[in-house]
Design a protein around this motif. Structure first.
Motif, PDB file in Angstrom:
ATOM      1  N   TRP A 124     100.750 -25.952  -2.072  1.00  0.00           N
ATOM      2  CA  TRP A 124     100.926 -26.304  -3.485  1.00  0.00           C
ATOM      3  C   TRP A 124     102.206 -25.664  -3.990  1.00  0.00           C
ATOM      4  CZ3 TRP A 124      97.178 -28.541  -7.021  1.00  0.00           C
ATOM      5  CH2 TRP A 124      95.997 -28.966  -6.396  1.00  0.00           C
ATOM      6  N   VAL A 140      93.122 -24.521  -5.547  1.00  0.00           N
ATOM      7  CA  VAL A 140      94.358 -24.306  -4.780  1.00  0.00           C
ATOM      8  C   VAL A 140      94.101 -23.405  -3.563  1.00  0.00           C
ATOM      9  CG1 VAL A 140      96.686 -23.295  -4.867  1.00  0.00           C
ATOM     10  CG2 VAL A 140      95.790 -24.617  -6.820  1.00  0.00           C
ATOM     11  N   ARG A 200      96.702 -27.835   1.221  1.00  0.00           N
ATOM     12  CA  ARG A 200      96.584 -29.117   0.529  1.00  0.00           C
ATOM     13  C   ARG A 200      96.607 -30.305   1.482  1.00  0.00           C
ATOM     14  NH1 ARG A 200     100.200 -30.698  -4.859  1.00  0.00           N
ATOM     15  NH2 ARG A 200      98.647 -32.121  -5.767  1.00  0.00           N
TER      16      ARG A 200
END
Length: 559
Positions: free
Chosen positions: A173, A186, A223
């Protein structure tokens, strides 16, 4: 500088550990104590950066010392439990009590002390970083970008307020997108063993007001879905009134460290198993080499593993066993000639290991091109088998597929596998020597017992330690009476003195001696004999005399 206190009741380990750590890292200063109570006193002074402690000690074990440091002294100093005890319950209790690391002693000294040194460096660095974050919150942005660990900061609701570049890299991220997101969106972590989600560190810190840390088994999923092992901790941020206003999550990528640790655990397990293998110990070479090559191939995940031995002329390597994991089959008999591969033979003579990532490009192994092409070998890890500094063979580990760079721990493992081959060879030679010795001993015993003349073996003092049946018949004494009796005791007066003198000349003068004297049997009857004796010499020198008597048929004589 890193000032470390090492606590262990074993003085030899205290000196060894201090010497190794200070030699490995010039920034280390190691103080040692043997008594845990003394350790508490010096830790309270606040002059140390870390504590390394043994587990099992007389007056207080390592976990009790840890508990006292954490609870009685209220100190959060990095604490490493460094012990020979490998029980899982001890490790879990240590971590529950607040140990920063739990390391087990044993195995390769360079590896274990290297790991300890790195552990101390990492934990002290982490601890100091946490202190800086708490003491200098106003400079958080500069600190976040200057340290080499990933850092994410949240507010009191667990919403991300900032993160540094390392955190961007590890989570996938960017800071613009991540800011304002919940931490668990996250920073997504799972337990490595169970696969279950790990509790949100921000939520834990915010609810308890206390710092938390997680073991290296924690998996971070970025991610893009990539996984890596991380060591992490969460620390509360407080305002001037002591209110928790946010959380700082610090984590670092320990994937390679984790993998290396697991590799070394597998390697150590294999080496221990080989050291205790019955065929290796007995010198049963064919079975031992099959076991060694099988375990080596499985442990290093290579397709083929072989043991090759040099001939007596040192001009040819002959394959004693070659294990192929893809088929599970063993073969032997291949040869490599020194005239055809001089550079390869030279490399084996002058190197403990030949770690060729690319067989064809490495000048040490390029002469094996034909063999490599035939079998699809891309990389070789060859570890020489050495006896007394002389190369007698090689353990060859063959990787098939793309070129492979061999790690340091893998190279060390290959060398230690070669040592196990040497043990098997040495044990085979020992077994053969023992068999030959047993044959010679049986032959000698049969020869001695077959003599018509009395025979006896004497130690340096003239005491009878070996004799035949004829000696018993001539003296009239049974074995119980002969054992421990001096030969001179079978004679009287001047004859006994001459016998003693002759034995002394044989021992001290290393000469063959002959003496004539009247042997006095148990029943008192005297019989004239001529005894000839020769010194018995071993690597330790003259150990005794072997004597044979010859009847003089009633004739009396003197020396």
């Amino acid at each position: 500088m890193i000032h470390v206190l090492y606590v262990d009741d074993d003085p030899s380990l205290l000196d060894l550990t201090r010497e190794f750590l200070e030699t490995r890292n010039e920034h280390f200063t190691i103080d040692t104590v043997r008594r845990p109570h003394e350790a508490l006193s010096v830790v309270e002074s606040g002059e140390y950066d870390a504590v390394v402690s043994d587990y099992q000690m007389p007056e207080m074990d390592g976990l009790e010392l840890l508990d006292a440091v954490r609870n009685d002294l209220g100190s959060a100093i990095p604490f490493v439990v460094f012990t020979g005890k490998g029980r899982e319950d001890v490790a879990m209790e240590a971590l529950n009590l607040g140990a920063d690391r739990y390391l087990q002693k044993g195995g390769d000294p360079s590896s274990q002390y290297g790991m300890l040194a790195r552990c101390i460096e990492q934990e002290v660095d982490y601890y100091r970083t946490q202190q800086r974050l708490q003491e200098r919150e106003e400079n958080l942005r500069i600190i976040l970008e200057s340290i080499g660990e990933a850092v994410i900061a949240t507010d009191a609701d667990g919403t991300i307020t900032r993160l540094n570049g390392v955190a961007e890299e590890l989570t996938g991220w960017d800071r613009t997108t991540a800011t304002g997101e919940p931490l668990n969106e996250v920073f997504t972590v799972y337990d490595h063993e169970s696969g279950a989600p790990v509790e949100d560190p921000a939520g834990t810190v915010l609810s308890t007001g206390a710092a938390v840390s997680f073991a290296d088994e924690t998996l971070l999923v970025d991610r893009d879905g990539n996984e890596r092992h991380v060591a992490e901790s969460g620390t509360p941020m407080e305002d001037e009134h002591g209110n928790v206003v946010g959380v700082v999550v610090v984590f670092r990528d320990v994937t390679e460290k984790y993998r290396k640790q697991r590799r070394q655990e597998r390697q150590q397990e294999t080496l221990i198993d080989l050291a205790h293998d019955e065929d290796v110990i007995a010198g049963n070479l064919p079975a031992a080499l099959r076991t060694i090559t099988t375990r080596a191939a499985e442990t290093l995940d290579v397709q083929r593993a072989g043991v090759w031995l040099l001939d007596d002329d040192r001009t040819e390597l002959r394959c004693e066993v070659l294990y192929d994991r893809s088929t599970g089959e063993y073969s032997s008999g291949l040869t490599v000639d020194a005239d055809e591969c001089p550079a390869y033979f030279d490399a084996l003579e002058n190197n403990r290991s030949v770690d060729a990532a690319d067989v064809f490009a490495d000048p040490r192994t390029s002469e094996l091109e034909g063999y490599a092409e035939e079998h699809g070998v891309a990389s070789l890890l060859d570890s020489t088998v050495r006896s007394g500094g002389t190369t007698v063979g090689v353990v060859c580990l063959e990787h098939v597929g793309d070129p492979r760079t061999w790690r340091d721990d893998e190279v060390r493992f290959g060398a230690e596998v070669a040592d196990q081959v040497l043990h098997a060879l040495s044990n085979r030679e020992r077994r053969e020597r023992e068999r030959e010795f047993a044959r010679e001993k049986r032959f000698l015993a049969a020869t001695v017992d077959a003599l018509d003349d009395p025979f006896c073996g004497l130690d340096r003092d003239g005491t009878v330690v070996r004799w035949n049946e004829r000696f018993e018949a001539v003296t009239g004494y049974e074995s119980e009476a002969i054992a421990g009796r001096s030969l001179a005791a079978c004679f009287e007066g001047g004859d006994a003195a001459r016998v003693d003198a002759a034995i002394a000349r044989a021992v001290e003068g290393r000469e063959r001696v002959t003496v004539r004297a009247d042997l006095v049997a148990k029943d008192g009857e005297t019989r004239p004999y001529e005894f000839s004796g020769v010194p018995v010499e071993t690597d330790e020198g003259i150990v005794g005399v072997a004597a044979v008597g010859r009847s003089l048929d009633g004739a009396r004589g003197s020396e």
